[in-house]
Enzyme design. Structure first.
Site, PDB file in Angstrom:
ATOM      1  N   ASP A   1      30.046   6.419  20.597  1.00  0.00           N
ATOM      2  CA  ASP A   1      30.589   5.173  21.104  1.00  0.00           C
ATOM      3  C   ASP A   1      31.468   4.431  20.028  1.00  0.00           C
ATOM      4  O   ASP A   1      31.231   4.648  18.677  1.00  0.00           O
ATOM      5  CB  ASP A   1      29.435   4.171  21.508  1.00  0.00           C
ATOM      6  CG  ASP A   1      29.068   4.784  22.852  1.00  0.00           C
ATOM      7  OD1 ASP A   1      29.573   5.471  23.538  1.00  0.00           O
ATOM      8  OD2 ASP A   1      27.878   4.139  23.323  1.00  0.00           O
TER       9      ASP A   1
ATOM     10  N   LYS B   1      34.130   2.234  24.158  1.00  0.00           N
ATOM     11  CA  LYS B   1      34.585   1.244  25.180  1.00  0.00           C
ATOM     12  C   LYS B   1      34.942  -0.081  24.016  1.00  0.00           C
ATOM     13  O   LYS B   1      33.913  -0.243  23.450  1.00  0.00           O
ATOM     14  CB  LYS B   1      33.577   0.881  26.422  1.00  0.00           C
ATOM     15  CG  LYS B   1      33.169   2.066  27.170  1.00  0.00           C
ATOM     16  CD  LYS B   1      32.374   1.610  28.314  1.00  0.00           C
ATOM     17  CE  LYS B   1      32.099   2.862  29.130  1.00  0.00           C
ATOM     18  NZ  LYS B   1      30.981   3.730  28.515  1.00  0.00           N
TER      19      LYS B   1
ATOM     20  N   MET C   1      27.010  -9.588  24.726  1.00  0.00           N
ATOM     21  CA  MET C   1      28.429  -9.402  25.311  1.00  0.00           C
ATOM     22  C   MET C   1      28.492 -10.968  26.259  1.00  0.00           C
ATOM     23  O   MET C   1      29.217 -11.018  27.319  1.00  0.00           O
ATOM     24  CB  MET C   1      28.345  -8.466  26.539  1.00  0.00           C
ATOM     25  CG  MET C   1      28.401  -7.041  25.737  1.00  0.00           C
ATOM     26  SD  MET C   1      27.797  -5.897  26.938  1.00  0.00           S
ATOM     27  CE  MET C   1      25.922  -5.978  27.384  1.00  0.00           C
TER      28      MET C   1
END
Length: 232
Positions: free
Chosen positions: A39, A61, A174
C-alpha cells in the site's frame, strides 16, 4: 486440477510509517514472499527486505487516486495465491484496524486459500506515543475509542452521543476532511468546546507535525496550517 499447488497469503501490518515499527514476524513474511502487494502508507525501506526475485506490486490509495479498486486488489491476491505463490499483502498500520484486512480475509476464506494475519502497530497508538499524548491516563481517560471519519458510503453517521462522553480519548482515522462535522457534532452532543484536541500529521515519520488546540478551534487550525494526510 490434479497437481495444482495453491499458495498462501499473509496479511501483514507494516506499522504507521517508521520502518523500525514492523514486527519481527512481519519482516520475516516480507523476506519469504514470492509476491509483495503493498500500500501507499508502507515505508519504502521495508521493501529492501524482499528477495531479489520477489514480484513487487503497488496497489496504493492516496486520497481519491486509487491504483486499483478494492475488488481488483482482492482478485489480484487470489490470482497470485492460486498460482502457487507465497503472497505478502503489506498494509500500513494494522490489517484489522481500518485496513480492510477483514474484507480481504473474507475473500480468501471464500476462495479456499490459506492465510494468516500478522498484526502491526496501528497509527493511533504509535502517532500518539510519538506526539507525547497518552491515550489512557488514570486521571483523565479511562477508555479509548478508535473511529473512522470516512465510512464506506462517504457518510458520517456515527454514535455522536457515545463519542462525546467524558473521561475517554477518541481517535479519528481519516477525519481530516470531515473535521468541521466532527467538531460540530461532538459539541452538539455535549462535549465541551474547550476539550483539548490535537492533530498528528504523518505520525512516526520525518514529516510528523503536531497541532494542539480544542475541539472548537481545531477546524480553524486546519484552515490555517493545512496539514497533509494521513492525519489523526
Amino acid at each position: 486440477m490434479k497437481g495444482e499447488k495453491t499458495g498462501k497469503v499473509y496479511l501483514v501490518g507494516a506499522g504507521p510509517g517508521d520502518p523500525g515499527l514492523i514486527t519481527v514476524q512481519g519482516r520475516a513474511c516480507i523476506q519469504n514472499a514470492d509476491v509483495i502487494i503493498y500500500d501507499y502508507l508502507v515505508s519504502p525501506a521495508l521493501l529492501k527486505y524482499a528477495r531479489k526475485s520477489a514480484e513487487l506490486i503497488y496497489v496504493g490509495k492516496k486520497g481519491g487516486d486509487h491504483t486499483l479498486s478494492q475488488e481488483e486488489i482482492n482478485a489480484l491476491i487470489v490470482q497470485k495465491a492460486k498460482s502457487g505463490a507465497i503472497v505478502c499483502r503489506l498494509k500500513g498500520g494494522d490489517p484489522y484496524i481500518f485496513g480492510r484486512g477483514g474484507e480481504e480475509a473474507e475473500v480468501l476464506f471464500k476462495a479456499g486459500i490459506s492465510f494468516e494475519i500478522v498484526p502491526g502497530v496501528t497509527s493511533a497508538i504509535a502517532a500518539a506515543a510519538y506526539a507525547g499524548i497518552p491515550l489512557t491516563h488514570r486521571d483523565y481517560a479511562q477508555s479509548v475509542t478508535f473511529v473512522t471519519g470516512h465510512l464506506k458510503d462517504n457518510s458520517m453517521n456515527l454514535n455522536w452521543l457515545q463519542l462525546a462522553q467524558p473521561n475517554q480519548t477518541v481517535v479519528f482515522y481519516m477525519g481530516l476532511k470531515g473535521l468541521p462535522v466532527i467538531s460540530r457534532e461532538l459539541q452538539a452532543h455535549g462535549m465541551s468546546a474547550d476539550t483539548p484536541a490535537a492533530l498528528v500529521q504523518q505520525g512516526t515519520t520525518p514529516m510528523q507535525r503536531v497541532f494542539t488546540g480544542t475541539v472548537e478551534n481545531l477546524p480553524d487550525i486546519v484552515e490555517r496550517e493545512k496539514p497533509k494526510p494521513p492525519t489523526l
